[in-house]
Design a protein around this motif. Sequence first.
Motif, PDB file in Angstrom:
ATOM      1  N   MET A  84       0.748  -1.159  -0.052  1.00  0.00           N
ATOM      2  CA  MET A  84       0.033   0.004  -0.061  1.00  0.00           C
ATOM      3  C   MET A  84       0.773   1.074  -0.093  1.00  0.00           C
ATOM      4  O   MET A  84       0.719   2.083  -0.556  1.00  0.00           O
ATOM      5  CB  MET A  84      -0.928   0.103   1.200  1.00  0.00           C
ATOM      6  N   VAL A  85       1.872   1.435   0.819  1.00  0.00           N
ATOM      7  CA  VAL A  85       2.695   2.334   0.809  1.00  0.00           C
ATOM      8  C   VAL A  85       3.395   2.581  -0.297  1.00  0.00           C
ATOM      9  O   VAL A  85       3.675   3.590  -1.052  1.00  0.00           O
ATOM     10  CB  VAL A  85       3.799   2.307   1.930  1.00  0.00           C
ATOM     11  N   ALA A  86       4.034   1.586  -1.000  1.00  0.00           N
ATOM     12  CA  ALA A  86       4.548   1.771  -2.461  1.00  0.00           C
ATOM     13  C   ALA A  86       3.750   2.192  -3.514  1.00  0.00           C
ATOM     14  O   ALA A  86       4.182   2.933  -4.379  1.00  0.00           O
ATOM     15  CB  ALA A  86       4.942   0.181  -2.685  1.00  0.00           C
ATOM     16  N   ARG A  87       2.311   1.677  -3.514  1.00  0.00           N
ATOM     17  CA  ARG A  87       1.357   2.216  -4.488  1.00  0.00           C
ATOM     18  C   ARG A  87       1.355   3.670  -4.164  1.00  0.00           C
ATOM     19  O   ARG A  87       1.088   4.559  -5.216  1.00  0.00           O
ATOM     20  CB  ARG A  87       0.036   1.457  -4.469  1.00  0.00           C
ATOM     21  N   ASP A  88       1.145   4.211  -3.101  1.00  0.00           N
ATOM     22  CA  ASP A  88       0.869   5.438  -2.636  1.00  0.00           C
ATOM     23  C   ASP A  88       2.083   6.470  -3.236  1.00  0.00           C
ATOM     24  O   ASP A  88       1.765   7.321  -3.746  1.00  0.00           O
ATOM     25  CB  ASP A  88       0.620   5.716  -1.113  1.00  0.00           C
ATOM     26  N   LEU A  89       3.335   5.940  -2.814  1.00  0.00           N
ATOM     27  CA  LEU A  89       4.379   6.782  -3.170  1.00  0.00           C
ATOM     28  C   LEU A  89       4.595   6.664  -4.733  1.00  0.00           C
ATOM     29  O   LEU A  89       4.778   7.831  -5.254  1.00  0.00           O
ATOM     30  CB  LEU A  89       5.551   5.942  -2.685  1.00  0.00           C
ATOM     31  N   HIS A  90       4.203   5.717  -5.397  1.00  0.00           N
ATOM     32  CA  HIS A  90       4.285   5.570  -6.962  1.00  0.00           C
ATOM     33  C   HIS A  90       3.142   6.704  -7.364  1.00  0.00           C
ATOM     34  O   HIS A  90       3.620   7.443  -8.177  1.00  0.00           O
ATOM     35  CB  HIS A  90       3.756   4.117  -7.246  1.00  0.00           C
ATOM     36  N   ASP A  91       1.968   6.702  -6.931  1.00  0.00           N
ATOM     37  CA  ASP A  91       0.862   7.652  -7.233  1.00  0.00           C
ATOM     38  C   ASP A  91       1.470   9.056  -7.209  1.00  0.00           C
ATOM     39  O   ASP A  91       0.799   9.759  -7.872  1.00  0.00           O
ATOM     40  CB  ASP A  91      -0.399   7.232  -6.652  1.00  0.00           C
ATOM     41  N   GLN A  92       2.042   9.337  -5.873  1.00  0.00           N
ATOM     42  CA  GLN A  92       2.226  10.621  -5.670  1.00  0.00           C
ATOM     43  C   GLN A  92       3.475  11.061  -6.459  1.00  0.00           C
ATOM     44  O   GLN A  92       3.265  12.369  -6.972  1.00  0.00           O
ATOM     45  CB  GLN A  92       2.570  10.807  -4.155  1.00  0.00           C
ATOM     46  N   MET A  93       4.309   9.929  -6.836  1.00  0.00           N
ATOM     47  CA  MET A  93       5.478  10.474  -7.591  1.00  0.00           C
ATOM     48  C   MET A  93       4.852  10.883  -9.129  1.00  0.00           C
ATOM     49  O   MET A  93       5.549  11.688  -9.834  1.00  0.00           O
ATOM     50  CB  MET A  93       6.563   9.352  -7.727  1.00  0.00           C
TER      51      MET A  93
END
Length: 113
Positions: free
Chosen positions: A101-110
């Motif tokens: 979930m953190v990786a997806r959020d980070l990917h979406d924010q980037m």
Amino acid sequence: MRLRCLIYPEDRDHFSRLMAESTEAGVAGESAGDLARRFDSLDLRRWMVFKDDQGQPTRIIGVDYDITARKQAEESLRIKSDQLRALTIRVQQVREEERTMVARDLHDQMGRF
């Protein structure tokens, strides 16, 4: 063998094997002390087997211990160990889900930049 009924039910087969081995080994000269050490695996202590000239057991005398409490404690420990194992697996799954979930959020924010 009347003695067999006094043995804890799940240990009876092991006890019978020890008696059979005792008969076979008795011919080869196994001492009562050797047999007593092997009986320790059943928590049977201070047992003595008297054999005839052919090495066949004729009498068995000894003291047996009630190991019910120990058996119950072992079962309780096994259950708690299984529960701990299941909890550990669940914690690891939650960690992996959180990382994803953190990786997806980070990917979406980037991706917004």
